[in-house]
Scaffold this motif. Sequence first.
Motif, PDB file in Angstrom:
ATOM      1  N   GLY A  70     -19.411  43.036  -7.450  1.00  0.00           N
ATOM      2  CA  GLY A  70     -20.697  43.051  -8.311  1.00  0.00           C
ATOM      3  C   GLY A  70     -21.696  42.706  -7.894  1.00  0.00           C
ATOM      4  O   GLY A  70     -22.907  42.746  -8.547  1.00  0.00           O
ATOM      5  N   VAL A  71     -21.914  42.559  -6.730  1.00  0.00           N
ATOM      6  CA  VAL A  71     -23.132  42.449  -5.728  1.00  0.00           C
ATOM      7  C   VAL A  71     -24.027  43.697  -5.846  1.00  0.00           C
ATOM      8  O   VAL A  71     -25.352  43.423  -5.926  1.00  0.00           O
ATOM      9  CB  VAL A  71     -22.851  41.819  -4.298  1.00  0.00           C
ATOM     10  N   LEU A  72     -23.304  44.770  -5.553  1.00  0.00           N
ATOM     11  CA  LEU A  72     -24.109  46.060  -5.655  1.00  0.00           C
ATOM     12  C   LEU A  72     -23.602  46.841  -6.512  1.00  0.00           C
ATOM     13  O   LEU A  72     -22.477  46.660  -6.930  1.00  0.00           O
ATOM     14  CB  LEU A  72     -23.863  46.626  -4.157  1.00  0.00           C
ATOM     15  N   ARG A  73     -24.266  47.987  -7.103  1.00  0.00           N
ATOM     16  CA  ARG A  73     -23.837  49.067  -8.168  1.00  0.00           C
ATOM     17  C   ARG A  73     -24.323  50.181  -7.397  1.00  0.00           C
ATOM     18  O   ARG A  73     -25.105  50.573  -6.780  1.00  0.00           O
ATOM     19  CB  ARG A  73     -24.591  48.755  -9.406  1.00  0.00           C
ATOM     20  N   GLN A  74     -23.382  51.358  -7.723  1.00  0.00           N
ATOM     21  CA  GLN A  74     -23.871  52.422  -7.475  1.00  0.00           C
ATOM     22  C   GLN A  74     -23.906  53.625  -8.424  1.00  0.00           C
ATOM     23  O   GLN A  74     -23.254  53.447  -9.351  1.00  0.00           O
ATOM     24  CB  GLN A  74     -22.541  53.152  -6.386  1.00  0.00           C
ATOM     25  N   SER A  85     -29.695  40.393 -11.583  1.00  0.00           N
ATOM     26  CA  SER A  85     -29.281  38.651 -11.416  1.00  0.00           C
ATOM     27  C   SER A  85     -28.048  38.384 -12.329  1.00  0.00           C
ATOM     28  O   SER A  85     -28.108  38.757 -13.551  1.00  0.00           O
ATOM     29  CB  SER A  85     -30.498  37.790 -11.923  1.00  0.00           C
ATOM     30  N   GLY A  86     -27.300  37.669 -11.731  1.00  0.00           N
ATOM     31  CA  GLY A  86     -26.179  37.247 -12.567  1.00  0.00           C
ATOM     32  C   GLY A  86     -24.958  37.926 -12.248  1.00  0.00           C
ATOM     33  O   GLY A  86     -23.792  37.533 -12.793  1.00  0.00           O
ATOM     34  N   GLY A  87     -25.035  39.053 -11.753  1.00  0.00           N
ATOM     35  CA  GLY A  87     -23.726  39.961 -11.418  1.00  0.00           C
ATOM     36  C   GLY A  87     -23.101  40.678 -12.585  1.00  0.00           C
ATOM     37  O   GLY A  87     -23.647  40.949 -13.436  1.00  0.00           O
ATOM     38  N   ARG A  88     -21.694  40.548 -12.449  1.00  0.00           N
ATOM     39  CA  ARG A  88     -20.924  41.137 -13.582  1.00  0.00           C
ATOM     40  C   ARG A  88     -20.927  40.256 -14.684  1.00  0.00           C
ATOM     41  O   ARG A  88     -21.426  38.967 -14.796  1.00  0.00           O
ATOM     42  CB  ARG A  88     -19.538  40.994 -12.972  1.00  0.00           C
ATOM     43  N   VAL A  89     -20.882  40.962 -15.902  1.00  0.00           N
ATOM     44  CA  VAL A  89     -20.764  40.494 -17.131  1.00  0.00           C
ATOM     45  C   VAL A  89     -19.450  40.084 -17.520  1.00  0.00           C
ATOM     46  O   VAL A  89     -18.531  40.687 -17.298  1.00  0.00           O
ATOM     47  CB  VAL A  89     -21.317  41.441 -18.153  1.00  0.00           C
ATOM     48  N   GLU A  90     -19.313  38.607 -18.030  1.00  0.00           N
ATOM     49  CA  GLU A  90     -18.045  38.126 -18.329  1.00  0.00           C
ATOM     50  C   GLU A  90     -17.903  38.102 -19.939  1.00  0.00           C
ATOM     51  O   GLU A  90     -18.783  37.665 -20.892  1.00  0.00           O
ATOM     52  CB  GLU A  90     -17.696  36.815 -17.831  1.00  0.00           C
ATOM     53  N   GLY A 237     -15.939  49.246 -14.474  1.00  0.00           N
ATOM     54  CA  GLY A 237     -15.223  48.279 -13.841  1.00  0.00           C
ATOM     55  C   GLY A 237     -15.848  47.559 -12.969  1.00  0.00           C
ATOM     56  O   GLY A 237     -15.251  46.257 -12.435  1.00  0.00           O
ATOM     57  N   ASP A 238     -16.899  47.883 -12.268  1.00  0.00           N
ATOM     58  CA  ASP A 238     -17.788  47.246 -11.422  1.00  0.00           C
ATOM     59  C   ASP A 238     -18.739  46.283 -12.022  1.00  0.00           C
ATOM     60  O   ASP A 238     -19.468  45.587 -11.333  1.00  0.00           O
ATOM     61  CB  ASP A 238     -18.458  48.246 -10.217  1.00  0.00           C
ATOM     62  N   ALA A 239     -19.029  46.298 -13.235  1.00  0.00           N
ATOM     63  CA  ALA A 239     -19.883  45.560 -14.087  1.00  0.00           C
ATOM     64  C   ALA A 239     -19.390  44.533 -14.939  1.00  0.00           C
ATOM     65  O   ALA A 239     -20.358  43.861 -15.546  1.00  0.00           O
ATOM     66  CB  ALA A 239     -20.990  46.371 -14.413  1.00  0.00           C
ATOM     67  N   TYR A 240     -18.411  44.628 -15.517  1.00  0.00           N
ATOM     68  CA  TYR A 240     -17.592  44.052 -16.623  1.00  0.00           C
ATOM     69  C   TYR A 240     -16.439  43.313 -16.609  1.00  0.00           C
ATOM     70  O   TYR A 240     -15.417  43.933 -15.911  1.00  0.00           O
ATOM     71  CB  TYR A 240     -17.695  44.868 -17.828  1.00  0.00           C
ATOM     72  N   ASP A 241     -16.088  42.134 -16.537  1.00  0.00           N
ATOM     73  CA  ASP A 241     -14.924  41.410 -16.656  1.00  0.00           C
ATOM     74  C   ASP A 241     -14.624  40.784 -18.042  1.00  0.00           C
ATOM     75  O   ASP A 241     -15.441  40.069 -18.560  1.00  0.00           O
ATOM     76  CB  ASP A 241     -15.016  40.184 -15.699  1.00  0.00           C
TER      77      ASP A 241
END
Length: 254
Positions: A70-74, A85-90, A237-241
Amino acid sequence: MSDFLFAPDHLADEEGGPLYFRLQTLIRAAISDGRLPANAALPPERDMASSLGVSRVTVRKAIQGLVADGVLRQRHGSGTFVSRSGGRVEQPLSRLSSFTEDMKSRGLVPTASWIERSVGMPTSAEAMILGLAPTERVSRLHRLRLADNEPMAIERAVIPARILPDPMIVTNSLYDALTSVGMRPVRAVQRLNAENVGSADASLLGIAAGSAALAIERISYLPDGRIVEFTRSHYRGDAYDFVAELNLTEAPPR
């Protein structure tokens, strides 16, 4: 600034581990100290490999690992960017809430790009799930959900037209609209599984075709037990938990 970061001497420390790991460390440090701010674009893999004097395989492995964390996104066709800021959403699985409520509670600005708002006949599967009579119609609400202008999910909701006869009243939050007509759900059953998204959905989400996504089916109920909503969504899948809290129930003493 990013071009300066990716110079050959920055990976010279052989004690720092494999090359891909050293590159990950370099990128993480640059994000941490503000040299790579949120939403900053990284150079193309080919350019980074050439500047650093490493293979594209090394660069790709480093980037893929940071995307998974979740540090980078494509964004397919656009490149690689520093995540906000904050990375992935939980999102906890124990609370029934809307996407709008979830994002606002995290200080993010939720928006939507409408794909479809219409009234029509349900499919046989939708009619069975919603418990509809043969002649009943449904309101369809298909949209791309964004947080701080970043694509997060594609949501396809189906509501019985007798409950929501005019889908145009839904401007942002579906649950706000249902509340306004006295039809807010009080409980829901969700089913989650992993799916690889097709090219159309991948383009909307800004990810590569075939990327992993969280597919979620939600069936929501009114206090009297009637089904008010059937929604199928695909979350990046790369942004949400999704997070569930589990409690161990001890066996009663004998």
